[in-house]
Design an enzyme around this catalytic site. Structure first.
Site, short mmCIF file in Angstrom:
data_model
loop_
_atom_site.label_atom_id
_atom_site.label_comp_id
_atom_site.label_asym_id
_atom_site.label_seq_id
_atom_site.Cartn_x
_atom_site.Cartn_y
_atom_site.Cartn_z
N GLU A 197 0.84 -1.21 0.00
CA GLU A 197 0.00 0.00 0.00
C GLU A 197 0.88 1.26 0.00
O GLU A 197 1.88 1.31 0.71
CB GLU A 197 -0.87 -0.02 1.27
CG GLU A 197 -1.87 1.12 1.34
CD GLU A 197 -2.69 1.08 2.65
OE1 GLU A 197 -2.27 0.41 3.60
OE2 GLU A 197 -3.77 1.72 2.68
N LYS A 223 -9.45 2.40 -2.39
CA LYS A 223 -9.65 1.77 -1.07
C LYS A 223 -11.08 1.99 -0.60
O LYS A 223 -11.51 3.14 -0.46
CB LYS A 223 -8.64 2.36 -0.10
CG LYS A 223 -8.64 1.77 1.29
CD LYS A 223 -7.41 2.29 2.07
CE LYS A 223 -7.31 1.73 3.47
NZ LYS A 223 -5.97 2.03 4.06
N CYS A 246 -5.80 -2.79 2.05
CA CYS A 246 -5.55 -2.74 3.50
C CYS A 246 -6.78 -3.00 4.38
O CYS A 246 -7.18 -4.14 4.57
CB CYS A 246 -4.90 -1.41 3.87
SG CYS A 246 -4.14 -1.47 5.53
#
Lengths: 383, 383
Positions: free
Chosen positions: A119, A195, A232
Site C-alpha cells: 500500500e 480503497k 488494507c
C-alpha cells in the site's frame, strides 16, 4: 526478544519442533503442504546480492480432462522505505523506485506474471502524523503520474501485470485517494481500484487525508487471470472480499500497511478466511520496518508523543481456496514472495465445498436491505 | 504419529519452544494472552474422576466509568458417543444424556451461566451412511422431546442457559431439521435456531436428511447476554455470522461436527474471523472421536467402502472480538472449556476498530441485491 527482532513464526517452529510433530503442527496451522517452487540460480543469487529475501512456493490443482492447467505466477513485494522521511520528496520516491525496480527485475527472472507492491508503496506511511505537508506531495495521478509511467516501463519490459498502490491525486476534483493502479503487461493502464474502507483506529489517521473509494469492486481481466485489489483495511470487511469475488475475481490482492501491536494476530486470519469463503486465492502484503518522523506526534492512547508508528511486520503470504497457505515472508526484511498457482483450483474447490451455491445470497440481500434501515427491528426473542 | 493421536497444537508448542520464542509465537497465533481462570478444586477433581479434560480461561475488558463489568461464563462441551452405534437407539441417547449430565454438573461447579453442546449431541453423526433407519429415530420434538425435558431439568437445577443442538422432528409438517434448542435458566424453552446452511461435501450427506433452516438469524436475550447459534456449516458463510451480529448477538455459538482430513486447517480461522469482523465472541465446538458404523459406505472419493467417517478432532475454542482466542480443547478426549468473558469488551473493541461504522452496509445491500439477479453483469474491465 522484542517483536521487531522476531524473524518469523515458521522459522521458530522449524528450529525447535521434532519432525513428526512439525508435520502435524504445520498441517493444522497451514493446511495441505505448500510445495516449494524451484527458481533459477541466477535469480536466487541476484536476490542475495541485493539483500532481500526470496521465497517461492506453488499450489497445484488436479489435472482435468477438458481444461488445461491455468498456471500463473504472482509476486508479492514488501520493502522498507529507503531514505529518511525528511529527505526531499522526489529523492525519497526515486530511491524507492530504484529499490523496487531491482526487486521487480528478480521477479522477472523468476517468471512472475503479476506483481503487487505494498500500500502507498512510494512513500512512508505518514498518515500517523496528521501533517498534510509534505506528505500530500507524494500524491500522483493514477493515469499520468511518474510512478505509473515507471511501472508502465517495467510492465512492458518484463511482460508483467503490475499492481501499483499509490496515494492518488485527482487534480480535476481536488481529491486525494488511496488507490491501486492496475497496469497491463502491454504497458497500458487497465484501471484503478480505490480503497473502499478507511480506518479510524490507532495511528491510522487516513480519514484525515482521503475518503472512502468510489470504484466499487472492479475486477480486471488480465492475460494471467481475473484479479482484484482490496486495499488494507478492506480485509477486515468480509463483504468487501465477497463482492470482488461476486464480480469474478480469481486472485484478490490485499496491499497493506499495518503494525504489530494492533493487528498482527488478525493478519494470518482474515485474508485466509476470505480465500476459503470465496473459493479464490488471496495475497496479503504488508510493508516492513519502522519509519521515523521528524516531528513528534501522539497516538490517542495516553502515551507520550513519539516519532514512529511502530513496527510494520511484513509477513506477506498467499492463501489458497482449499484453506492452505504459504509460509510468510520475514517480519524484518525486504522480500519477494513468488507463488505459482493453478487457477483451476478455484473451481475445483468450489465444486467440492459449494459455498456459493449453499450461500443463500438472495435471502441475505433481502435481510441486509432490511437491516440497514434506521428503524430496523432486530429479531430478538426474550422470555 | 497419526493425526488422531496428536493431542493438541498448544501442547506441542509448549513442550518444545524456548520461552522467549514461545511468547512471540503465541502472540502471533493467539493474540493477547488469554488469562487462566481459577476453578474450585472440587470441580477439577470431579472432572479428573469423570475422565474429561477441563480447561478454563477468561477475557477481561477495561473497567468503564458508567457501565459495570458484564461478566458471563460459558461452557463448551465436546464428547464422544458412549455406546456403539448399533446399540438400541434409546440406550444410546440415555447413555449420552448421562455422560453429558455429569459434565454439566461440573460446569455448574465452575459457575457456568450458558452451556452449549456439540451439533446433534444425542447421536452419532450418522449422515455419512445415507441410511434413514435407525438414524431418523434419534429425531425429537424441539419443544417437547425427551432431550429438551432433560435439558430443562438441568437448566432449572443449575440456573444455567442450555443450548441443545439436536436432530429435530417437526411432526406436524413431517419434517426433520438440524436445530439448536435454547433453554432459559428458568427451564423454559426460549426458542430454536435451525441450521441455515447445509453441506454437500465429503461424507456430510445432510441434504439427504433435512433442508435449509427457516428460523433466520434469531438472537436470544438471556439473563447472561444476547446469544445466537450458528450451526456447523454456517461457519463457512461470513454473511451468516454477520446477520446474527446485525440482530445484536454478543456471543455466537457454533456447535459443529467436523473431521480432520476435510476441515481442520479452516477450524482455527473461521469462527475467529467472525469474532473479529463482528465485534463479538464466538464459541466453536466440535465433537471428538471416531464413530464406527455396522454397514459399510462409500465417500464419493474413489476409496473402498469403509465403516467410519474419520476422526472428529475436537479442538473447541472461544475467540474474542480483539482477535485473541483461547487454546483449544484436546483433539482426542471429552472436554469442558469454561470461559469467562466480560461482554463490555465487544463495545470497547467496536469503538476502537469501528467495523460496523466503516462497513458501508447500505451500499453492500444494493450491490448484493444486484449480484443475485440471474442476469447480473459483473464489473469486469478488459483491455
Amino acid at each position: 526478544m522484542s517483536s521487531c527482532e522476531f524473524e518469523s513464526l515458521e522459522k521458530s517452529l522449524e528450529s525447535h519442533l521434532p519432525e513428526a510433530e512439525l508435520v502435524e503442527v504445520k498441517r493444522i496451522l497451514y493446511g495441505k503442504e505448500t510445495l516449494k517452487l524451484d527458481l533459477p540460480a541466477f535469480a536466487v543469487e541476484a536476490a542475495s546480492e541485493r539483500n532481500f529475501e526470496l521465497k517461492a512456493f506453488k499450489f497445484d490443482a488436479l489435472q482435468e480432462q477438458l481444461r488445461p492447467p491455468r498456471r500463473t505466477r504472482v509476486g508479492l513485494v514488501q520493502h522498507k522505505i529507503v531514505l529518511p522521511t525528511d529527505a526531499p520528496v522526489l529523492e525519497q520516491i526515486n530511491a524507492i523506485h530504484s529499490r523496487v525496480g531491482e526487486i521487480v527485475e528478480v521477479a522477472a527472472m523468476c517468471g512472475v506474471n503479476i506483481i503487487c507492491f505494498q500500500e502507498t508503496w512510494t512513500m512512508p506511511f505518514a498518515f500517523c502524523t496528521r501533517e498534510k505537508e509534505p506528505w500530500t506531495e507524494f500524491a500522483e495521478s493514477a493515469e499520468e503520474g511518474n510512478t505509473t509511467r515507471f511501472c508502465q516501463e517495467l510492465a512492458k519490459k518484463y511482460n508483467m501485470v503490475i499492481i501499483s498502490p499509490i496515494l492518488e491525486r485527482e487534480e480535476l476534483h481536488s481529491k486525494l485517494w488511496n488507490s491501486a493502479v492496475v497496469i497491463s503487461n502491454s504497458g497500458n493502464v487497465l484501471g484503478k481500484s480505490r480503497k473502499n474502507h478507511i480506518p479510524r483506529v490507532g495511528d491510522f489517521n487516513e480519514s484525515t487525508y482521503y475518503m472512502e473509494g468510489d470504484t466499487g469492486h472492479t475486477v480486471f481481466q488480465t492475460q494471467f487471470g481475473r484479479i482484484a485489489v482490496n486495499i488494507c483495511y478492506g480485509r477486515h470487511h468480509p463483504l468487501n472480499w465477497f463482492m470482488y469475488s461476486m464480480n469474478g475475481a480469481e486472485i484478490i490482492f490485499n496491499p497493506s500497511a499495518t503494525v504489530g501491536a494492533l493487528s498482527e494476530p488478525m493478519w494470518p486470519i482474515e485474508a485466509r478466511n476470505a480465500a476459503i469463503a470465496n473459493h479464490c486465492f488471496t495475497c496479503a502484503i504488508n510493508r516492513v520496518g519502522t519509519e521515523h518522523f521528524k516531528n513528534e506526534f501522539t497516538s490517542g492512547d495516553g502515551r507520550k508523543a513519539h516519532h514512529d508508528f511502530g513496527h510494520f511486520y511484513g509477513s506477506s503470504y498467499v492463501a489458497a481456496p482449499d484453506g492452505s497457505r504459504t509460509p510468510g515472508l520475514s517480519r524484518t526484511q525486504d522480500g519477494l514472495l513468488v507463488v505459482e498457482m493453478d487457477l483451476n483450483l478455484n473451481r475445483q474447490v468450489s465444486d467440492k465445498w459449494s459455498f456459493k451455491m449453499t450461500g443463500r445470497y438472495a435471502e441475505y440481500a433481502e435481510k441486509l436491505t432490511e437491516a440497514v434501515a434506521h428503524d430496523f427491528k432486530p429479531k430478538v426473542i426474550k422470555e
